[in-house]
Design a protein around this motif. Structure first.
Motif, PDB file in Angstrom:
ATOM      1  N   LEU A   1       0.712  -1.136   0.072  1.00 56.38           N
ATOM      2  CA  LEU A   1       0.013   0.080  -0.023  1.00 56.38           C
ATOM      3  C   LEU A   1       0.896   1.319  -0.004  1.00 56.38           C
ATOM      4  CD1 LEU A   1      -2.818   1.529   0.175  1.00 56.38           C
ATOM      5  CD2 LEU A   1      -2.757   1.024   2.676  1.00 56.38           C
ATOM      6  N   SER A   2       1.857   1.073   0.756  1.00 55.63           N
ATOM      7  CA  SER A   2       2.654   2.381   0.803  1.00 55.63           C
ATOM      8  C   SER A   2       3.300   2.525  -0.626  1.00 55.63           C
ATOM      9  CB  SER A   2       3.614   2.121   2.031  1.00 55.63           C
ATOM     10  OG  SER A   2       4.921   2.751   1.998  1.00 55.63           O
ATOM     11  N   MET A   3       3.996   1.839  -1.135  1.00 51.92           N
ATOM     12  CA  MET A   3       4.356   1.796  -2.462  1.00 51.92           C
ATOM     13  C   MET A   3       3.649   2.113  -3.595  1.00 51.92           C
ATOM     14  SD  MET A   3       7.673   1.945  -3.821  1.00 51.92           S
ATOM     15  CE  MET A   3       8.903   0.759  -3.188  1.00 51.92           C
ATOM     16  N   GLY A   4       2.472   1.678  -3.120  1.00 51.00           N
ATOM     17  CA  GLY A   4       1.464   2.117  -4.489  1.00 51.00           C
ATOM     18  C   GLY A   4       1.106   3.427  -4.389  1.00 51.00           C
TER      19      GLY A   4
ATOM     20  N   ALA B   1      -3.248   4.112   6.337  1.00 53.90           N
ATOM     21  CA  ALA B   1      -3.131   4.611   4.629  1.00 53.90           C
ATOM     22  C   ALA B   1      -3.091   6.194   5.154  1.00 53.90           C
ATOM     23  CB  ALA B   1      -4.410   4.225   4.120  1.00 53.90           C
ATOM     24  N   LEU B   2      -4.036   6.614   6.021  1.00 53.03           N
ATOM     25  CA  LEU B   2      -3.946   8.408   6.126  1.00 53.03           C
ATOM     26  C   LEU B   2      -2.910   8.884   6.942  1.00 53.03           C
ATOM     27  CD1 LEU B   2      -7.778   8.567   6.846  1.00 53.03           C
ATOM     28  CD2 LEU B   2      -6.630   9.083   4.799  1.00 53.03           C
ATOM     29  N   ARG B   3      -2.510   7.877   7.999  1.00 53.91           N
ATOM     30  CA  ARG B   3      -1.220   8.529   8.760  1.00 53.91           C
ATOM     31  C   ARG B   3       0.047   8.040   8.330  1.00 53.91           C
ATOM     32  NH1 ARG B   3      -3.526   7.245  14.758  1.00 53.91           N
ATOM     33  NH2 ARG B   3      -5.467   8.062  14.533  1.00 53.91           N
ATOM     34  N   GLY B   4       0.166   6.851   7.806  1.00 51.58           N
ATOM     35  CA  GLY B   4       1.345   6.603   7.461  1.00 51.58           C
ATOM     36  C   GLY B   4       2.045   6.435   6.139  1.00 51.58           C
ATOM     37  N   CYS B   5       0.947   6.492   5.089  1.00 54.94           N
ATOM     38  CA  CYS B   5       1.374   6.256   3.895  1.00 54.94           C
ATOM     39  C   CYS B   5       0.941   7.142   2.985  1.00 54.94           C
ATOM     40  CB  CYS B   5       0.470   4.809   3.357  1.00 54.94           C
ATOM     41  SG  CYS B   5       0.963   3.274   4.240  1.00 54.94           S
TER      42      CYS B   5
ATOM     43  N   ALA C   1      -9.104   7.627   2.054  1.00 55.28           N
ATOM     44  CA  ALA C   1      -9.158   6.080   1.767  1.00 55.28           C
ATOM     45  C   ALA C   1     -10.624   5.730   2.030  1.00 55.28           C
ATOM     46  CB  ALA C   1      -8.464   5.483   2.999  1.00 55.28           C
ATOM     47  N   GLU C   2     -11.300   4.841   0.988  1.00 54.39           N
ATOM     48  CA  GLU C   2     -12.729   4.809   1.166  1.00 54.39           C
ATOM     49  C   GLU C   2     -12.912   3.384   0.757  1.00 54.39           C
ATOM     50  OE1 GLU C   2     -16.360   6.507  -1.553  1.00 54.39           O
ATOM     51  OE2 GLU C   2     -14.363   7.106  -1.997  1.00 54.39           O
ATOM     52  N   VAL C   3     -13.800   2.860   1.604  1.00 51.41           N
ATOM     53  CA  VAL C   3     -14.176   1.450   0.994  1.00 51.41           C
ATOM     54  C   VAL C   3     -15.280   1.503  -0.041  1.00 51.41           C
ATOM     55  CG1 VAL C   3     -15.233  -0.674   1.821  1.00 51.41           C
ATOM     56  CG2 VAL C   3     -13.541   0.418   3.449  1.00 51.41           C
TER      57      VAL C   3
ATOM     58  N   ARG D   1     -10.281   2.134  -2.348  1.00 49.79           N
ATOM     59  CA  ARG D   1     -10.032   3.419  -3.389  1.00 49.79           C
ATOM     60  C   ARG D   1      -9.251   4.380  -2.297  1.00 49.79           C
ATOM     61  NH1 ARG D   1     -11.182   8.349  -5.908  1.00 49.79           N
ATOM     62  NH2 ARG D   1     -10.177   8.402  -8.295  1.00 49.79           N
ATOM     63  N   PHE D   2      -7.901   4.296  -2.702  1.00 54.01           N
ATOM     64  CA  PHE D   2      -6.883   5.296  -1.818  1.00 54.01           C
ATOM     65  C   PHE D   2      -6.519   6.418  -2.867  1.00 54.01           C
ATOM     66  CE2 PHE D   2      -6.277   1.011  -0.271  1.00 54.01           C
ATOM     67  CZ  PHE D   2      -6.648   1.236   1.117  1.00 54.01           C
ATOM     68  N   VAL D   3      -6.428   7.702  -2.484  1.00 53.57           N
ATOM     69  CA  VAL D   3      -6.230   8.864  -3.298  1.00 53.57           C
ATOM     70  C   VAL D   3      -4.833   9.335  -2.937  1.00 53.57           C
ATOM     71  CG1 VAL D   3      -6.652  11.046  -4.211  1.00 53.57           C
ATOM     72  CG2 VAL D   3      -8.430   9.364  -3.899  1.00 53.57           C
ATOM     73  N   PRO D   4      -3.656   9.461  -3.282  1.00 56.51           N
ATOM     74  CA  PRO D   4      -2.723   9.996  -2.824  1.00 56.51           C
ATOM     75  C   PRO D   4      -2.647  11.349  -2.589  1.00 56.51           C
ATOM     76  CG  PRO D   4      -2.343   9.183  -5.242  1.00 56.51           C
ATOM     77  CD  PRO D   4      -3.710   9.024  -4.977  1.00 56.51           C
ATOM     78  N   LYS D   5      -1.802  11.932  -1.874  1.00 58.48           N
ATOM     79  CA  LYS D   5      -1.921  13.271  -1.203  1.00 58.48           C
ATOM     80  C   LYS D   5      -1.236  14.158  -2.481  1.00 58.48           C
ATOM     81  CE  LYS D   5      -1.884  13.764   3.341  1.00 58.48           C
ATOM     82  NZ  LYS D   5      -1.223  13.696   4.589  1.00 58.48           N
TER      83      LYS D   5
END
Lengths: 131, 227
Positions: free
Chosen positions: B154-157, B181-185, B190-192, B220-224
């Motif tokens: 997840l972090s690399m993605g 996802a929100l704090r570390g990556c 981050a949405e289910v 579905r994760f959206v990067p910052k």
């Protein structure tokens, strides 16, 4: 492996600073036609490392395919350019998406570590002592 | 392409003949894979005409599915060379072209965005420039055999994707995934999207039942800061 993949791939071996761009050595490659998508190229081009792309085409023995400097966007995306044989956008499309390297290697620019490409798949695996 | 058609084509792919337990190799079933990709495209325009990377692609179900939905460039990455060969055959059978790279996800070095703070990079050598990959799709190891494997993916993605990361995780780990996802990556959101049943056939000797259904979330994760 297409040259678009080469353009985004870097070495992560211990001792590398950026590990980019990887020097391409190709002993076998082929081309496969795909439809040109001008909008896709337009979005992608700003992210492309032009120098790395040009060097990769030269490594394949295609010195005439791309010029040293990236042509201006007005020229690349001029109306109708996609339909003109040999236009800049057709050449860029060809270089990025139609050339497949099947056998050869990628060499880390910082450490000279060689990553072989077999059957089109670059082997970027590192040994434990290289991480 | 219709959902049923996509599911049908993915159902015809060859799966792992000898799955490797240490890599948590479980096939991404055609039902779940087709819904994942169909949602990514129809609700968010994240597949067609994009550069899509499949992390831990295995036999290439999600990579092939992305190519079927006309992703412009598909890159499948896996640590297991036999899976990569299968993925290549699966793509060739459908006359699709996908690029494959043999690499451990945690050692992968794709160009990442300059906007990512240095301390968030797994590895400071990671090259900073334009982001080529729009969307990452993955069915990562759930980290049941090797703790933290799911987070490495997840972090690399989230470093590599400019648009979104689609991933499957056990529903039982939902709160943990969200927090990480929100704090570390570096995720902005981050949405289910939905909860799916992951039908696991009896794959390994330690599996006592013939088939078990486990609940998984499609995320579905959206990067910052890369929009």
């Amino acid at each position: 492996m297409r040259l678009l993949t080469h353009n985004m791939l870097a070495s992560n071996v211990r001792g590398a600073t950026t590990g980019y761009p990887l020097t391409l050595e190709a002993t076998k490659w082929c081309t496969k036609e795909v439809e040109l998508n001008a909008d896709f190229i337009r979005g992608l081009l700003p992210k492309i490392d032009w120098r790395a792309l040009v060097d990769a085409t030269r490594a394949l023995g295609l010195p005439e395919l791309l010029p040293e400097e990236q042509p201006p966007e007005e020229e690349i995306f001029a109306e109708g350019a996609a339909d003109v044989e040999g236009s800049a956008i057709r050449r860029i499309h060809h270089a990025l998406l139609e050339v497949h390297v099947q056998e050869g290697s990628l060499v880390c620019p910082d450490t000279s570590r060689c990553f072989p490409i077999n059957k089109g798949i670059p082997n970027m695996m590192l040994h434990e002592d290289e991480v | 392409m219709k959902l049923k058609q996509l599911e049908g084509l993915l159902g015809g792919l060859t799966q792992f003949p000898n799955p490797k337990v240490e890599l948590e190799q479980y096939p991404t079933g055609p039902h779940i894979a087709s819904r994942m990709l169909y949602t990514a495209e129809n609700s968010f325009d994240d597949i067609t005409g994009k550069v899509v990377a499949d992390f831990g692609c295995g036999c290439g179900t999600l990579a092939v599915g992305s190519a079927l939905l006309e992703a412009e460039h598909v890159l499948g990455i896996d640590i297991d060379p036999q899976s990569l060969e299968l993925a290549q055959e699966n793509a060739a059978d459908l006359e699709l072209d996908i690029d494959l790279v043999w690499s451990d996800i945690k050692n992968l070095n794709l160009k990442v965005s300059q906007s990512i703070p240095q301390h968030l990079l797994l590895n400071r050598k990671q090259f900073s420039a334009g982001v080529h990959v729009d969307t990452v799709v993955m069915n990562p190891p759930f980290g049941t055999r090797r703790n933290g494997a799911d987070m490495e993916f997840l972090s690399m993605g989230l470093k590599v994707a400019s648009q979104a990361v689609y991933s499957l995780h056990k529903t039982s780990t939902r709160e943990h995934i969200k927090k990480m996802a929100l704090r570390g990556c570096n995720a902005r959101s981050a949405e289910v999207l939905c909860e799916l049943r992951y039908g696991l056939p009896q794959t390994y000797k330690f599996h006592k039942k013939k088939e078990v259904d486990i609940a998984v979330d499609l995320w579905r994760f959206v990067p910052k800061a890369q929009q």
